[in-house]
Write a protein that holds these residues in place. Structure first.
Motif, short mmCIF file in Angstrom:
data_model
loop_
_atom_site.label_atom_id
_atom_site.label_comp_id
_atom_site.label_asym_id
_atom_site.label_seq_id
_atom_site.Cartn_x
_atom_site.Cartn_y
_atom_site.Cartn_z
N THR A 95 63.29 -58.48 105.40
CA THR A 95 63.45 -58.61 106.85
C THR A 95 63.43 -60.08 107.25
O THR A 95 62.56 -60.83 106.82
CB THR A 95 62.29 -57.89 107.56
N HIS B 262 62.90 -59.81 96.30
CA HIS B 262 62.40 -59.61 97.66
C HIS B 262 61.47 -60.76 98.03
O HIS B 262 60.72 -61.25 97.17
CB HIS B 262 61.65 -58.28 97.73
N GLN C 174 78.13 -49.61 105.05
CA GLN C 174 77.27 -49.74 106.25
C GLN C 174 78.08 -50.11 107.49
O GLN C 174 77.75 -49.68 108.59
CB GLN C 174 76.19 -50.81 106.00
N ASP D 84 67.44 -52.52 99.52
CA ASP D 84 67.10 -53.22 100.75
C ASP D 84 68.31 -53.28 101.69
O ASP D 84 68.20 -53.15 102.91
CB ASP D 84 66.61 -54.64 100.40
N ASN E 285 70.56 -51.10 101.87
CA ASN E 285 70.77 -49.76 102.43
C ASN E 285 69.84 -49.51 103.61
O ASN E 285 69.99 -48.52 104.32
CB ASN E 285 70.57 -48.70 101.35
N ALA E 286 68.85 -50.42 103.78
CA ALA E 286 67.94 -50.27 104.93
C ALA E 286 68.64 -50.82 106.17
O ALA E 286 69.43 -51.75 106.09
CB ALA E 286 66.64 -51.02 104.65
N GLU E 287 68.31 -50.25 107.29
CA GLU E 287 69.00 -50.55 108.54
C GLU E 287 68.91 -52.02 108.95
O GLU E 287 69.83 -52.56 109.54
CB GLU E 287 68.37 -49.72 109.68
N HIS E 288 67.76 -52.67 108.61
CA HIS E 288 67.51 -53.97 109.24
C HIS E 288 68.58 -55.01 108.96
O HIS E 288 68.78 -55.92 109.75
CB HIS E 288 66.11 -54.50 108.86
N TYR E 289 69.31 -54.87 107.85
CA TYR E 289 70.36 -55.85 107.55
C TYR E 289 71.55 -55.73 108.50
O TYR E 289 72.35 -56.65 108.60
CB TYR E 289 70.85 -55.69 106.11
#
Ligand SMILES: NC(=O)c1ccc[n+]([C@@H]2O[C@H](COP(=O)([O-])OP(=O)(O)OC[C@H]3O[C@@H](n4cnc5c(N)ncnc54)[C@H](OP(=O)(O)O)[C@@H]3O)[C@@H](O)[C@H]2O)c1
Length: 304
Positions: A161, A194, A235, A286, A288-292
């Motif tokens: 993040t 990370h 995405q 990571d 695949n996580a929304e925050h990007y």
């Protein structure tokens, strides 16, 4: 230990500050603005006002500490020579202030700077002398003078993040151009880590690092560029395409040479020597996580 941290308000440095405080250390963070000073206080650190250009401020910060972690860097890729020189000078001054003691200095470098001899870049590989950034040479010169200076080499993607490095740039390009691209067959690989795993490595290097040692902050040894482009394409719901090297320069701009690099790297030796184990999600998980894929927010100290 009371650690002086440069770049303490940055994406990686702010995680290092949290990691050190959590482990019971005190942090004296370099701040070049009122905003940075406020962020450091909020994070539980002491503030040392100064900058990379103010060498006396660096000397005094290091002199007031039991060890130093240097993560500040002027990320101006259009003016890289002077940025690299400011980094080299800063390392020299920080190390000079620790000379004649066993107090450690941890310097930041990159795995892409290693002159890879085998299929994976290792801690044994010397830095490429043609690269303008001289962090490693400066640290090695200090170690030769008896300073306990060691290096943390980071991969080209330190993710998490607040990332505002290469991968968010690739996302912006894909958004702007309406396609997510890779170069040629896209099988060139980037290592990754990370930021929370990277920050733990800095702490271990501070606590246990040896003079002249190189440590690799590598969790994913090599993620194919094509896999990165595919997640971004999925995405953003844009096509994933290949670009030739010639087309890549125009498509990617300044990031093209970096995204075209093949730099798989290992951290086996680092893990063995420091007992460091990456435990956070890998780059693709990571991504695949929304925050990007949300609008970029500023890299404040509250990232987790
Ligand atoms: N992020 C990555 O993926 C990645 C990958 C490989 C290597 N690295 C290396 O890791 C280190 C940390 O990177 P990062 O991503 O955390 O960088 P960042 O988020 O851009 O943070 C840079 C830090 O340096 C400080 N800084 C910049 N110019 C300065 C100056 N003139 N005087 C004093 N402080 C100054 C910034 O202070 P302000 O808060 O005041 O701006 C900030 O604290 C760098 O050496 C970088 O090259 C990063």
């Amino acid at each position: 230990m009371r650690a002086f941290v440069t770049g303490a308000t940055g994406f990686i440095g702010s995680a290092v500050v949290q990691e050190l405080i959590k482990a019971g250390h005190q942090v004296l963070g370099l701040a070049r603005s009122e905003k940075a000073a406020k962020e450091l206080v909020a994070a539980g650190a002491e503030v040392h006002r100064g900058s990379l250009e103010d060498l006396e401020s660096l000397r005094n910060g290091a002199a007031a500490a039991d060890g130093v972690i240097h993560t500040a860097f002027i990320h101006d890729f259009s003016n890289y020579g002077p940025a690299a020189e400011a980094d080299r000078r800063a390392i020299e001054i920080l190390g000079g202030a620790l000379a004649g003691s066993d107090r450690p200095l941890i310097v930041t470098s990159g795995t892409l700077l290693a002159q890879r001899q085998g299929s994976l870049a290792t801690e044994e590989d010397a830095p490429n002398p043609n690269f303008p950034r001289k962090s490693e040479e400066a640290a090695v010169a200090l170690a030769a003078r008896g300073v306990r200076a060691s290096l943390v080499r980071l991969p080209p993607s330190v993710h998490g993040t607040g990332d505002h490095g290469f991968v968010p740039r690739l996302i912006t390009i894909a958004r702007d151009k309406g396609v997510s691209a890779y170069i040629e067959d896209g099988l060139n690989c980037w290592p990754a880590v990370h930021r929370l795993d990277a920050s733990r490595l800095y702490r271990l290097a501070l606590e246990k690092g040896g003079a002249g040692e190189r440590y690799h902050g590598v969790a994913d040894e090599g993620v194919p560029a094509r896999d990165i482009a595919e997640v971004i394409g999925r995405q953003l719901d844009v096509p994933v395409v290949s670009k030739s090297r010639e087309e890549a320069a125009d498509h990617f701009g300044w990031i093209a040479p970096f995204f075209g690099m093949d730099g798989p790297a290992s951290s086996a030796q680092t893990q063995q020597e420091l007992g460091w184990r990456p435990v956070q999600p890998g780059l693709i998980a990571d991504l695949n996580a929304e925050h990007y894929f949300e609008p970029i927010v500023s890299h404040v100290l509250s990232h987790s």
